[in-house]
Design a protein around this motif. Structure first.
Motif, PDB file in Angstrom:
ATOM      1  N   MET A  62       0.814  -1.188   0.000  1.00  0.00           N
ATOM      2  CA  MET A  62       0.000   0.000   0.000  1.00  0.00           C
ATOM      3  C   MET A  62       0.863   1.259   0.000  1.00  0.00           C
ATOM      4  SD  MET A  62      -3.388   0.887   1.672  1.00  0.00           S
ATOM      5  CE  MET A  62      -3.938   2.500   2.034  1.00  0.00           C
ATOM      6  N   ALA A  63       1.991   1.204   0.638  1.00  0.00           N
ATOM      7  CA  ALA A  63       2.843   2.383   0.703  1.00  0.00           C
ATOM      8  C   ALA A  63       3.285   2.830  -0.686  1.00  0.00           C
ATOM      9  CB  ALA A  63       4.055   2.113   1.584  1.00  0.00           C
ATOM     10  N   LYS A  64       3.513   1.892  -1.574  1.00  0.00           N
ATOM     11  CA  LYS A  64       3.944   2.258  -2.917  1.00  0.00           C
ATOM     12  C   LYS A  64       2.878   3.094  -3.622  1.00  0.00           C
ATOM     13  CE  LYS A  64       6.918  -1.699  -3.594  1.00  0.00           C
ATOM     14  NZ  LYS A  64       7.170  -2.901  -4.379  1.00  0.00           N
ATOM     15  N   LYS A  65       1.619   2.748  -3.429  1.00  0.00           N
ATOM     16  CA  LYS A  65       0.533   3.485  -4.065  1.00  0.00           C
ATOM     17  C   LYS A  65       0.469   4.916  -3.533  1.00  0.00           C
ATOM     18  CE  LYS A  65      -4.401   3.304  -4.923  1.00  0.00           C
ATOM     19  NZ  LYS A  65      -5.642   2.576  -4.647  1.00  0.00           N
ATOM     20  N   VAL A  66       0.605   5.081  -2.236  1.00  0.00           N
ATOM     21  CA  VAL A  66       0.552   6.418  -1.635  1.00  0.00           C
ATOM     22  C   VAL A  66       1.728   7.249  -2.107  1.00  0.00           C
ATOM     23  CG1 VAL A  66       0.658   7.692   0.527  1.00  0.00           C
ATOM     24  CG2 VAL A  66      -0.757   5.655   0.364  1.00  0.00           C
ATOM     25  N   VAL A  67       2.917   6.671  -2.120  1.00  0.00           N
ATOM     26  CA  VAL A  67       4.105   7.406  -2.559  1.00  0.00           C
ATOM     27  C   VAL A  67       3.960   7.818  -4.014  1.00  0.00           C
ATOM     28  CG1 VAL A  67       6.572   7.212  -2.996  1.00  0.00           C
ATOM     29  CG2 VAL A  67       5.623   6.379  -0.852  1.00  0.00           C
ATOM     30  N   ALA A  68       3.463   6.932  -4.849  1.00  0.00           N
ATOM     31  CA  ALA A  68       3.278   7.255  -6.258  1.00  0.00           C
ATOM     32  C   ALA A  68       2.238   8.353  -6.429  1.00  0.00           C
ATOM     33  CB  ALA A  68       2.863   6.007  -7.031  1.00  0.00           C
ATOM     34  N   THR A  69       1.199   8.349  -5.618  1.00  0.00           N
ATOM     35  CA  THR A  69       0.158   9.376  -5.695  1.00  0.00           C
ATOM     36  C   THR A  69       0.702  10.729  -5.272  1.00  0.00           C
ATOM     37  OG1 THR A  69      -1.507   7.723  -5.182  1.00  0.00           O
ATOM     38  CG2 THR A  69      -2.145  10.008  -4.901  1.00  0.00           C
ATOM     39  N   LEU A  70       1.548  10.756  -4.250  1.00  0.00           N
ATOM     40  CA  LEU A  70       2.074  12.019  -3.752  1.00  0.00           C
ATOM     41  C   LEU A  70       3.084  12.648  -4.707  1.00  0.00           C
ATOM     42  CD1 LEU A  70       2.481  11.225   0.036  1.00  0.00           C
ATOM     43  CD2 LEU A  70       0.689  12.552  -1.061  1.00  0.00           C
ATOM     44  N   LYS A  71       3.666  11.868  -5.611  1.00  0.00           N
ATOM     45  CA  LYS A  71       4.628  12.416  -6.554  1.00  0.00           C
ATOM     46  C   LYS A  71       3.966  13.094  -7.741  1.00  0.00           C
ATOM     47  CE  LYS A  71       8.520   9.504  -5.441  1.00  0.00           C
ATOM     48  NZ  LYS A  71       9.542   8.585  -5.918  1.00  0.00           N
ATOM     49  N   THR A  72       2.671  12.892  -7.932  1.00  0.00           N
ATOM     50  CA  THR A  72       1.962  13.539  -9.029  1.00  0.00           C
ATOM     51  C   THR A  72       1.702  14.995  -8.670  1.00  0.00           C
ATOM     52  OG1 THR A  72      -0.188  12.913  -8.151  1.00  0.00           O
ATOM     53  CG2 THR A  72       0.826  11.392  -9.715  1.00  0.00           C
ATOM     54  N   PRO A  73       1.531  15.878  -9.660  1.00  0.00           N
ATOM     55  CA  PRO A  73       1.224  17.279  -9.352  1.00  0.00           C
ATOM     56  C   PRO A  73      -0.058  17.373  -8.535  1.00  0.00           C
ATOM     57  CG  PRO A  73       1.765  17.010 -11.675  1.00  0.00           C
ATOM     58  CD  PRO A  73       1.678  15.638 -11.084  1.00  0.00           C
ATOM     59  N   GLY A  74      -0.014  18.169  -7.482  1.00  0.00           N
ATOM     60  CA  GLY A  74      -1.170  18.325  -6.611  1.00  0.00           C
ATOM     61  C   GLY A  74      -1.224  17.280  -5.512  1.00  0.00           C
ATOM     62  N   GLY A  75      -0.304  16.337  -5.502  1.00  0.00           N
ATOM     63  CA  GLY A  75      -0.291  15.277  -4.512  1.00  0.00           C
ATOM     64  C   GLY A  75       0.150  15.736  -3.138  1.00  0.00           C
ATOM     65  N   LYS A  76       0.864  16.840  -3.072  1.00  0.00           N
ATOM     66  CA  LYS A  76       1.344  17.337  -1.786  1.00  0.00           C
ATOM     67  C   LYS A  76       0.261  18.084  -1.023  1.00  0.00           C
ATOM     68  CE  LYS A  76       6.043  17.410  -3.243  1.00  0.00           C
ATOM     69  NZ  LYS A  76       7.202  17.170  -2.482  1.00  0.00           N
ATOM     70  N   ASP A  77      -0.912  18.193  -1.609  1.00  0.00           N
ATOM     71  CA  ASP A  77      -2.033  18.843  -0.939  1.00  0.00           C
ATOM     72  C   ASP A  77      -2.794  17.859  -0.062  1.00  0.00           C
ATOM     73  OD1 ASP A  77      -1.380  21.149  -2.312  1.00  0.00           O
ATOM     74  OD2 ASP A  77      -2.793  20.736  -3.936  1.00  0.00           O
ATOM     75  N   TRP A  78      -2.337  16.612   0.022  1.00  0.00           N
ATOM     76  CA  TRP A  78      -3.023  15.576   0.767  1.00  0.00           C
ATOM     77  C   TRP A  78      -2.136  15.052   1.893  1.00  0.00           C
ATOM     78  CZ3 TRP A  78      -8.002  14.026  -0.362  1.00  0.00           C
ATOM     79  CH2 TRP A  78      -8.546  14.554  -1.518  1.00  0.00           C
ATOM     80  N   ALA A  79      -2.758  14.581   2.973  1.00  0.00           N
ATOM     81  CA  ALA A  79      -2.032  13.997   4.101  1.00  0.00           C
ATOM     82  C   ALA A  79      -2.659  12.650   4.437  1.00  0.00           C
ATOM     83  CB  ALA A  79      -2.097  14.911   5.311  1.00  0.00           C
ATOM     84  N   LYS A  80      -1.829  11.692   4.822  1.00  0.00           N
ATOM     85  CA  LYS A  80      -2.335  10.386   5.235  1.00  0.00           C
ATOM     86  C   LYS A  80      -2.574  10.435   6.738  1.00  0.00           C
ATOM     87  CE  LYS A  80      -1.197   5.505   4.963  1.00  0.00           C
ATOM     88  NZ  LYS A  80      -0.161   4.562   4.507  1.00  0.00           N
ATOM     89  N   VAL A  81      -3.816  10.182   7.152  1.00  0.00           N
ATOM     90  CA  VAL A  81      -4.194  10.227   8.555  1.00  0.00           C
ATOM     91  C   VAL A  81      -4.468   8.802   9.011  1.00  0.00           C
ATOM     92  CG1 VAL A  81      -5.874  11.111  10.206  1.00  0.00           C
ATOM     93  CG2 VAL A  81      -5.217  12.512   8.257  1.00  0.00           C
ATOM     94  N   ILE A  82      -3.822   8.415  10.110  1.00  0.00           N
ATOM     95  CA  ILE A  82      -4.017   7.087  10.681  1.00  0.00           C
ATOM     96  C   ILE A  82      -4.643   7.273  12.055  1.00  0.00           C
ATOM     97  CG2 ILE A  82      -2.902   4.953  11.423  1.00  0.00           C
ATOM     98  CD1 ILE A  82      -0.626   5.666   9.469  1.00  0.00           C
TER      99      ILE A  82
END
Length: 53
Positions: free
Chosen positions: A1-21
């Motif tokens: 699952m971490a790979k999917k999140v990392v790949a999503t955050l590298k796209t433009p606009g991906g830094k506008d999101w935070a992973k909350v646990i």
């Protein structure tokens, strides 16, 4: 699952999101489970204050 999140955050606009646990206690067993969710950065405090959706 971490790979999917990392790949999503590298796209433009991906830094506008935070992973909350969040730890959620089960009413039946009393055991804690963890719920992971991607939330917009400006909505993190609201999400934590309101509880589980």
């Amino acid at each position: 699952m971490a790979k999917k999140v990392v790949a999503t955050l590298k796209t433009p606009g991906g830094k506008d999101w935070a992973k909350v646990i969040r730890a959620v206690k089960s009413e039946k067993t009393g055991a804690y489970t963890f719920r992971e969710e991607m939330v917009p950065v400006d909505k993190v405090q609201d999400y934590l204050a309101t509880g589980v959706k």
